[in-house]
Every structure is written in C-alpha cells, then in structure tokens.
Design a protein around this motif. Structure first.
Motif, mmCIF file in Angstrom:
data_model
loop_
_atom_site.group_PDB
_atom_site.id
_atom_site.type_symbol
_atom_site.label_atom_id
_atom_site.label_comp_id
_atom_site.label_asym_id
_atom_site.label_seq_id
_atom_site.Cartn_x
_atom_site.Cartn_y
_atom_site.Cartn_z
ATOM 1 N N PHE A 1 -2.279 -9.867 1.349
ATOM 2 C CA PHE A 1 -2.047 -9.136 2.790
ATOM 3 C C PHE A 1 -0.979 -9.580 3.656
ATOM 4 N N THR A 2 -0.536 -10.941 3.512
ATOM 5 C CA THR A 2 0.556 -11.258 4.352
ATOM 6 C C THR A 2 1.878 -10.780 3.549
ATOM 7 N N SER A 3 2.049 -10.373 2.358
ATOM 8 C CA SER A 3 3.205 -9.667 1.952
ATOM 9 C C SER A 3 3.337 -8.268 2.423
ATOM 10 N N TRP A 4 2.240 -7.729 2.934
ATOM 11 C CA TRP A 4 2.606 -6.416 3.594
ATOM 12 C C TRP A 4 2.996 -6.603 4.792
ATOM 13 N N PRO A 5 3.744 -5.276 5.360
ATOM 14 C CA PRO A 5 4.452 -5.418 6.562
ATOM 15 C C PRO A 5 3.411 -5.608 7.722
ATOM 16 N N PRO A 6 3.927 -6.055 8.813
ATOM 17 C CA PRO A 6 3.073 -6.291 10.091
ATOM 18 C C PRO A 6 2.442 -4.899 10.333
ATOM 19 N N GLY A 7 1.115 -5.059 10.746
ATOM 20 C CA GLY A 7 0.474 -3.620 11.415
ATOM 21 C C GLY A 7 -0.249 -2.678 10.307
ATOM 22 N N THR A 8 -0.359 -3.155 8.823
ATOM 23 C CA THR A 8 -0.682 -2.709 7.803
ATOM 24 C C THR A 8 -2.294 -2.711 7.838
ATOM 25 N N LEU A 9 -2.674 -4.005 8.258
ATOM 26 C CA LEU A 9 -4.121 -4.369 8.320
ATOM 27 C C LEU A 9 -4.782 -3.791 9.681
ATOM 28 N N ARG A 10 -6.064 -3.391 9.506
ATOM 29 C CA ARG A 10 -6.501 -2.994 10.690
ATOM 30 C C ARG A 10 -7.415 -4.093 11.706
ATOM 31 N N GLU A 11 -7.551 -5.200 10.892
ATOM 32 C CA GLU A 11 -8.086 -6.177 11.479
ATOM 33 C C GLU A 11 -7.225 -7.725 11.255
ATOM 34 N N ASP A 12 -7.444 -8.837 11.967
ATOM 35 C CA ASP A 12 -6.456 -9.955 11.779
ATOM 36 C C ASP A 12 -6.792 -10.140 10.335
ATOM 37 N N PRO B 1 0.739 -1.180 0.088
ATOM 38 C CA PRO B 1 -0.001 -0.070 0.015
ATOM 39 C C PRO B 1 0.770 1.233 -0.128
ATOM 40 N N THR B 2 0.498 2.257 -0.834
ATOM 41 C CA THR B 2 1.174 3.431 -0.735
ATOM 42 C C THR B 2 0.002 4.718 -0.663
ATOM 43 N N SER B 3 0.511 5.978 -0.442
ATOM 44 C CA SER B 3 -0.548 7.065 -0.075
ATOM 45 C C SER B 3 -1.231 7.116 -1.613
ATOM 46 N N ASP B 4 -0.493 6.868 -2.777
ATOM 47 C CA ASP B 4 -1.314 6.982 -4.036
ATOM 48 C C ASP B 4 -2.321 5.875 -4.302
ATOM 49 N N HIS B 5 -1.816 4.682 -3.922
ATOM 50 C CA HIS B 5 -2.670 3.461 -4.182
ATOM 51 C C HIS B 5 -2.696 2.536 -2.691
ATOM 52 N N PRO B 6 -3.753 2.978 -1.697
ATOM 53 C CA PRO B 6 -3.897 2.550 -0.585
ATOM 54 C C PRO B 6 -4.156 0.969 -0.387
ATOM 55 N N GLU C 1 -11.694 0.330 5.290
ATOM 56 C CA GLU C 1 -11.965 -0.840 6.087
ATOM 57 C C GLU C 1 -10.960 -1.599 6.337
ATOM 58 N N LEU C 2 -9.961 -1.775 5.525
ATOM 59 C CA LEU C 2 -8.865 -2.688 5.730
ATOM 60 C C LEU C 2 -7.533 -2.234 6.519
ATOM 61 N N LEU C 3 -6.764 -0.789 6.053
ATOM 62 C CA LEU C 3 -5.655 -0.309 6.368
ATOM 63 C C LEU C 3 -5.846 0.252 7.907
ATOM 64 N N ALA C 4 -4.741 -0.247 8.554
ATOM 65 C CA ALA C 4 -4.674 0.523 10.078
ATOM 66 C C ALA C 4 -4.528 1.870 10.104
#
Length: 121
Positions: free
Chosen positions: A65-76, A13-18, A118-121
C-alpha cells in the motif's frame, strides 16, 4: 503454506487489476491453516506460528500500500490494512466455498472486486 492467502504484490493498481494480486485463494492450504489456528488454542508454538504469519501478511500489505501513489487508498493506511485483513480470512473463504458452494475462482474474483471497491479512492 500461505497463511496470508489474500496477498497483494507491489504492482500499482490499474484498470485491469485494481488491486494487484489481491485475491489468492488458499486452496488446499485452507485445512492446514485452520488446523494451525485451532491447535494454537492449546499449543503456544502453533499460536505463535499463526500470529507471526498474520503479522507478516500485515507487513506485506503495508509495503504494498505504501508503494502506491498518494491518494490511491480510500482510507488511511492502518484502516486499509484492517479492511484487507478482515475480508481475506480463512473463515470467509471456508464460508463461501464449503457452506455456500462457491468455487475458489469465484472467491478470488469477489475478493478482487470487493477489495478494489473498499480500498481504492
């Protein structure tokens, strides 16, 4: 045919493409997807085709989702996969484009914004 039409790619995720690649409308495949799903009610092979495609989409979401850094997702992870799957359905697409008159681009934009919220912390 892309039964899992609200796809994500492994980009971060980036600011341009969350939520990278999060919103891909089914376009002309929408009718085919709906047909396969409905025919699956009486034709077991088509039910399997539809279900298998949904499971492949879930596996893709998990991979992304698992390729993203820990803490990226709001939920489990399971909840995040469920949220994505619930929002990105042929029914949502059809309601917005056919019943509400939204363009496919507007649906894609809404999916991207909503999924990011909904998905990103």
């Amino acid at each position: 045919m892309n039964v899992a039409f609200c796809n994500s790619n492994p980009a971060k995720p980036t600011s341009d493409h969350p939520v990278p690649g999060a919103a891909h409308s089914p376009g002309r495949d929408a009718d085919v997807i709906a047909l396969i799903r409905e025919a699956g009610r009486t034709e077991p092979a088509l039910a399997t085709t539809y279900t298998d495609a949904r499971h492949r989409a879930d596996r893709t979401r998990i991979e992304v989702f698992t390729s993203w850094p820990p803490g990226t997702l709001r939920e489990d992870l399971p909840t995040s996969v469920d949220i994505h799957a619930a929002l990105c359905t042929i029914d949502v697409y059809t309601t917005l484009t056919i019943e509400r008159g939204w363009s496919p681009d507007r649906v894609e934009s809404w999916w991207t914004t909503t999924l990011a919220r909904e998905l990103l912390a």
